[in-house]
Design an enzyme around this catalytic site. Structure first.
Site, PDB file in Angstrom:
ATOM      1  N   GLU A 161      22.976  11.195  38.518  1.00 59.08           N
ATOM      2  CA  GLU A 161      22.636  12.537  38.015  1.00 59.08           C
ATOM      3  C   GLU A 161      22.390  12.509  36.507  1.00 59.08           C
ATOM      4  O   GLU A 161      23.215  12.014  35.731  1.00 59.08           O
ATOM      5  CB  GLU A 161      23.768  13.526  38.355  1.00 59.08           C
ATOM      6  N   LYS A 187      31.024  12.522  49.498  1.00 55.14           N
ATOM      7  CA  LYS A 187      30.526  12.106  48.175  1.00 55.14           C
ATOM      8  C   LYS A 187      31.660  12.292  47.169  1.00 55.14           C
ATOM      9  O   LYS A 187      32.383  13.284  47.230  1.00 55.14           O
ATOM     10  CB  LYS A 187      29.312  12.949  47.764  1.00 55.14           C
ATOM     11  N   ASP A 201      29.600  20.769  46.202  1.00 55.40           N
ATOM     12  CA  ASP A 201      30.550  21.710  45.594  1.00 55.40           C
ATOM     13  C   ASP A 201      29.817  22.696  44.690  1.00 55.40           C
ATOM     14  O   ASP A 201      30.415  23.623  44.135  1.00 55.40           O
ATOM     15  CB  ASP A 201      31.699  20.983  44.870  1.00 55.40           C
ATOM     16  N   ASP A 253      30.904  17.078  49.930  1.00 52.09           N
ATOM     17  CA  ASP A 253      31.296  16.788  48.552  1.00 52.09           C
ATOM     18  C   ASP A 253      32.801  16.987  48.400  1.00 52.09           C
ATOM     19  O   ASP A 253      33.316  18.064  48.713  1.00 52.09           O
ATOM     20  CB  ASP A 253      30.587  17.815  47.649  1.00 52.09           C
ATOM     21  N   GLU A 295      32.684  11.889  42.947  1.00 51.65           N
ATOM     22  CA  GLU A 295      32.237  11.699  41.568  1.00 51.65           C
ATOM     23  C   GLU A 295      33.099  10.636  40.875  1.00 51.65           C
ATOM     24  O   GLU A 295      34.317  10.615  41.060  1.00 51.65           O
ATOM     25  CB  GLU A 295      32.344  13.019  40.786  1.00 51.65           C
TER      26      GLU A 295
END
Ligand code: KIV
Length: 267
Positions: free
Chosen positions: A185, A116, A47, A86, A118
């Site tokens: 991250e 993916k 993204d 993403d 978050e």
């Protein structure tokens, strides 16, 4: 370079034989084809497209249709690498049903092989259901750019004991519910190493040190095509912005002066 198609199962094999996993982002056909042909293990349609393709200040405003558009372009060019899409902000947080539907769109319409997502412990019910319906998920913990407003910007995470515990527990839970890998991250390298050693699935680091099982970077950053800011963890391998400016300026000058086109370039 191994010729066989990379799958989520290959990720576990890479970890078992201690082979580092290399991932870059891509958002278009041409770039994805280069990455695939040189042997990149996976291509992340991040993204981050919202920043490096659309020029937005963060990743928050990109939508499902835009992400699918980029994922389709990347998948069409990719024969061997694993294509991971993403999930954008608000495409998976509102309800599990919506999350499954949107994750499925990346496989059905975008031809991706995985998504993916978050978030740690708080996202595991949703991620578990997505995996149960047959959609492989890469977890993403540490600095989660979709939560910058909650955390006050792009800050390194996992510095306090409470955050370290949360990240370690999240990583273990994400593995337990079936994530095929976990992106870490901007967290301290020692913590990333501890998480990596405690998991059977590979960790992919960005700003998380050399102890991770693989690395990912945003392609515009390594090529010098995004100069707005450069995080400490970025290594720049080219200065393409300079090269593009130079080439386009020469073309502009040649057209203005009448040097282009020449006789040989005419019918
Ligand atoms: O969107 C993105 O590019 C990412 C990075 C962590 C690679 O998620």
């Amino acid at each position: 370079m191994a010729e066989e198609k990379i799958t989520v199962k290959s990720f576990i094999k890479f970890k078992r034989r201690k082979e580092k996993i290399a991932i870059l982002t891509a958002y278009d056909f041409f770039t994805a084809r280069i990455l695939d042909q040189i042997g990149m293990d996976a291509i992340l349609v991040g993204d981050s497209a919202n920043m490096v393709f659309y020029g937005s200040p963060n990743t928050l405003s990109i939508g499902m249709d835009q992400m699918i558009y980029h994922t389709k372009a990347v998948s069409s060019a990719t024969k061997r690498a694993l294509v991971i899409a993403d999930m954008p902000f608000l495409s998976y947080q509102a309800s599990i049903q919506q999350a499954i539907f949107n994750a499925g769109r990346f496989l059905k319409e975008g031809q991706a092989s995985a998504v993916k997502i978050e978030g740690g412990l708080e996202m595991t019910d949703t991620i578990k259901r997505i995996i149960q319906v047959g959609i492989p998920v890469m977890g993403h913990i540490g600095l989660t750019p979709q939560s910058i407003n909650r955390f006050g910007g792009y800050v390194v995470r996992g510095k306090s004991e409470e955050e370290r515990d949360y990240l370690m527990e999240s990583a273990k839970k994400l593995e337990q519910i079936g994530c095929f890998s976990i992106l870490l991250e901007s967290i301290p390298k020692n913590l990333a190493q501890q998480i990596t050693e405690s998991l059977g699935v590979p960790t992919i680091g960005i700003g998380a040190g050399a102890g991770c099982d693989g690395q990912v970077l945003v392609i515009n950053d390594i090529l010098g095509l995004f100069e707005d800011f450069k995080p400490k963890f970025v290594r720049r391998y080219a200065d393409l912005e300079k090269e593009i400016r130079k080439a386009c300026k020469r073309y502009l000058e040649d057209v203005k002066s009448g040097k282009f086109p020449s006789e040989e370039e005419s019918y």
